[in-house]
Scaffold this motif. Structure first.
Motif, mmCIF file in Angstrom:
data_model
loop_
_atom_site.group_PDB
_atom_site.id
_atom_site.type_symbol
_atom_site.label_atom_id
_atom_site.label_comp_id
_atom_site.label_asym_id
_atom_site.label_seq_id
_atom_site.Cartn_x
_atom_site.Cartn_y
_atom_site.Cartn_z
ATOM 1 N N ALA A 197 0.875 -1.188 0.147
ATOM 2 C CA ALA A 197 0.040 0.114 -0.003
ATOM 3 C C ALA A 197 0.748 1.279 -0.062
ATOM 4 O O ALA A 197 0.428 2.213 0.289
ATOM 5 N N ALA A 198 2.106 1.212 -0.266
ATOM 6 C CA ALA A 198 3.017 2.224 -0.353
ATOM 7 C C ALA A 198 2.520 3.436 -1.020
ATOM 8 O O ALA A 198 2.833 4.574 -0.757
ATOM 9 N N ARG A 199 2.006 3.291 -2.103
ATOM 10 C CA ARG A 199 1.528 4.373 -3.039
ATOM 11 C C ARG A 199 0.383 5.140 -2.465
ATOM 12 O O ARG A 199 0.449 6.533 -2.322
ATOM 13 N N THR A 200 -0.538 4.755 -1.788
ATOM 14 C CA THR A 200 -1.668 5.018 -1.079
ATOM 15 C C THR A 200 -1.185 5.840 0.138
ATOM 16 O O THR A 200 -1.582 6.796 0.492
ATOM 17 N N ASN A 201 -0.174 5.218 0.775
ATOM 18 C CA ASN A 201 0.491 5.923 1.811
ATOM 19 C C ASN A 201 1.167 7.210 1.527
ATOM 20 O O ASN A 201 1.013 8.114 2.426
ATOM 21 N N LEU A 202 1.975 7.135 0.585
ATOM 22 C CA LEU A 202 2.720 8.454 0.157
ATOM 23 C C LEU A 202 1.667 9.305 -0.232
ATOM 24 O O LEU A 202 2.041 10.604 -0.125
ATOM 25 N N GLN A 203 0.762 8.815 -1.007
ATOM 26 C CA GLN A 203 -0.042 10.119 -1.588
ATOM 27 C C GLN A 203 -0.969 10.563 -0.254
ATOM 28 O O GLN A 203 -1.005 11.805 -0.088
ATOM 29 N N ALA A 204 -1.463 9.747 0.668
ATOM 30 C CA ALA A 204 -2.045 10.591 1.782
ATOM 31 C C ALA A 204 -0.978 11.171 2.711
ATOM 32 O O ALA A 204 -1.535 12.404 3.207
ATOM 33 N N LEU A 205 0.464 11.099 2.804
ATOM 34 C CA LEU A 205 1.386 11.908 3.392
ATOM 35 C C LEU A 205 1.443 13.123 2.795
ATOM 36 O O LEU A 205 1.784 14.329 3.548
ATOM 37 N N ILE A 206 1.594 13.131 1.294
ATOM 38 C CA ILE A 206 2.178 14.329 0.906
ATOM 39 C C ILE A 206 1.022 15.196 0.138
ATOM 40 O O ILE A 206 1.042 16.637 0.124
ATOM 41 N N CYS A 207 0.011 14.421 -0.519
ATOM 42 C CA CYS A 207 -0.672 15.082 -1.388
ATOM 43 C C CYS A 207 -1.840 16.182 -0.865
ATOM 44 O O CYS A 207 -2.238 15.702 0.263
ATOM 45 N N ALA A 208 -2.164 17.122 -1.365
ATOM 46 C CA ALA A 208 -3.247 18.063 -0.923
ATOM 47 C C ALA A 208 -3.726 18.554 -2.379
ATOM 48 O O ALA A 208 -3.264 18.325 -3.429
ATOM 49 N N LYS A 209 -4.527 19.693 -2.279
ATOM 50 C CA LYS A 209 -4.912 20.231 -3.389
ATOM 51 C C LYS A 209 -3.855 20.925 -4.071
ATOM 52 O O LYS A 209 -2.953 21.592 -3.604
ATOM 53 N N GLY A 210 -3.862 20.643 -5.478
ATOM 54 C CA GLY A 210 -2.679 21.100 -6.144
ATOM 55 C C GLY A 210 -1.446 20.333 -6.159
ATOM 56 O O GLY A 210 -0.444 20.792 -6.736
ATOM 57 N N ILE A 211 -1.354 19.591 -5.091
ATOM 58 C CA ILE A 211 -0.048 18.477 -5.134
ATOM 59 C C ILE A 211 -0.139 17.579 -6.223
ATOM 60 O O ILE A 211 -1.493 16.700 -6.005
ATOM 61 N N LYS A 212 0.959 17.229 -6.945
ATOM 62 C CA LYS A 212 0.834 16.138 -7.640
ATOM 63 C C LYS A 212 2.138 15.028 -7.469
ATOM 64 O O LYS A 212 3.353 15.832 -7.448
ATOM 65 N N LEU A 213 1.673 13.931 -7.488
ATOM 66 C CA LEU A 213 2.760 12.840 -7.515
ATOM 67 C C LEU A 213 2.752 12.212 -9.011
ATOM 68 O O LEU A 213 1.904 11.694 -9.461
ATOM 69 N N ASP A 214 4.067 11.931 -9.437
ATOM 70 C CA ASP A 214 4.145 11.240 -11.000
ATOM 71 C C ASP A 214 5.057 10.088 -11.048
ATOM 72 O O ASP A 214 6.305 10.250 -10.512
ATOM 73 N N TYR A 215 4.554 8.961 -11.385
ATOM 74 C CA TYR A 215 5.292 7.919 -11.429
ATOM 75 C C TYR A 215 5.815 7.761 -13.006
ATOM 76 O O TYR A 215 4.577 7.728 -13.631
#
Length: 310
Positions: A238-256
């Motif tokens: 579940a690392a992708r979900t955990n990283l998303q919850a830790l960092i992302c907010a409105k206007g924040i983007k993670l790109d793989y």
């Protein structure tokens, strides 16, 4: 006299009679009948002397050991662990399975009748083996990724695996090839092709039950490999979900995205390289972590795990 002693005495007398009748004045008929009577009496179940029975009990003879050549013993040991070889019910198919094209070419040159070789059967058997392996992995390993199933299937159906099975069943000894073939990679391919042709022969010779027989046979052959399968472990699925919850907010983007082109490794295995990058919180395409794996999705999970550890 006991029956045994009487018979032994009479056999000795017959020996003496045969000896006397062997001379120039002997009677051939008497000699013949004496020998026949001697054979009949000797064939009877005469009880051994008590002293011999006592000797056998106290000092038994060792069991004779038959000398078996090492290469034969190796084959016997290998074959003892295999399931029975299913028969090919159609003689013409059975002949074709163990006939190389070089043999048919020699027969043609000699003007002799020529049957089929194994090439067309090998083409069909290769497909049957892949189907059976796919069915086994799909039904028995439903929890692993399709990319892992494909890699596992490759190990089941590769030439090296089929060559070992064929040799254990002594297929090389049955192959008619009409010329000298060196024992190299090409020979290994020929013998594994013969195994594939045999599979097709079993199926075609029994249209009603052939495929079921082959599937059961191959499952038994592959059972040790299937039991020894080591499932690849991922630190945190579940690392992708955990990283998303830790960092992302409105206007924040993670790109793989792939950091370098996919590689083809030994055995035709794909290998992917993925990195995760952050845009937001004052960063633009900032690298957070990298991962690699046989499947692109698993490589992305490994990249997220790498980012979480930093």
């Amino acid at each position: 006299l006991a029956a045994g002693e009487w018979q032994r005495g009479f056999i000795s007398l017959l020996d003496k009679l045969v000896e006397e009748e062997t001379g120039p004045k002997g009677d051939a008929d008497i000699r013949h009948h004496a020998r026949e009577l001697q054979k009949l009496l000797s064939a009877r179940d005469v009880h051994p002397l008590q002293a011999r029975l006592d000797l056998d009990a106290k000092r038994p003879l060792p069991q004779p050991e038959a000398h078996i050549p090492v290469y034969i013993a190796h084959r016997i040991t290998a074959a003892s662990t295999l399931p029975p070889l299913p028969p090919i019910l159609e003689p013409a198919l059975a002949d074709a399975v163990f006939t190389h094209s070089a043999y048919t070419n020699v027969q043609k040159q000699k003007g002799l009748p020529v049957g089929d070789n194994y090439e067309r059967l090998e083409f069909l058997g290769d497909a049957y083996i892949e189907i059976v392996a796919s069915r086994i992995l799909h039904s028995r390993f439903p929890h692993i990724e399709a990319s892992q199933q494909a890699h596992f299937r490759e190990n089941l159906v590769k030439n090296e695996t089929l060559f070992k099975f064929a040799c254990a069943y002594s297929f090389p000894d049955r192959l008619r090839h009409g010329s000298h073939l060196e024992k190299n990679k090409a020979w290994e391919k020929i013998i594994s092709d013969t195994f594939e042709a045999y599979v097709a022969g079993v199926v075609l010779s029994d249209p009603e039950h052939g495929f079921e027989i082959v599937e059961d046979w191959l499952t038994n052959l592959w059972a040790p490999q299937l039991l020894n399968y080591q499932e690849k472990m991922i630190d945190n699925p579940a690392a992708r979900t955990n990283l998303q919850a830790l960092i992302c907010a409105k206007g924040i983007k993670l790109d793989y995205r792939e950091e370098k082109p996919m590689e083809m490794r030994d055995g035709g295995q794909q290998h992917f390289f993925v990195g995760v990058y952050l845009t937001g919180w004052g960063f633009e395409n900032a690298w957070l972590g990298s991962g690699e794996d046989r499947a692109k999705g698993d490589a992305a999970i490994n990249a997220a795990n790498d980012a979480l550890r930093r």
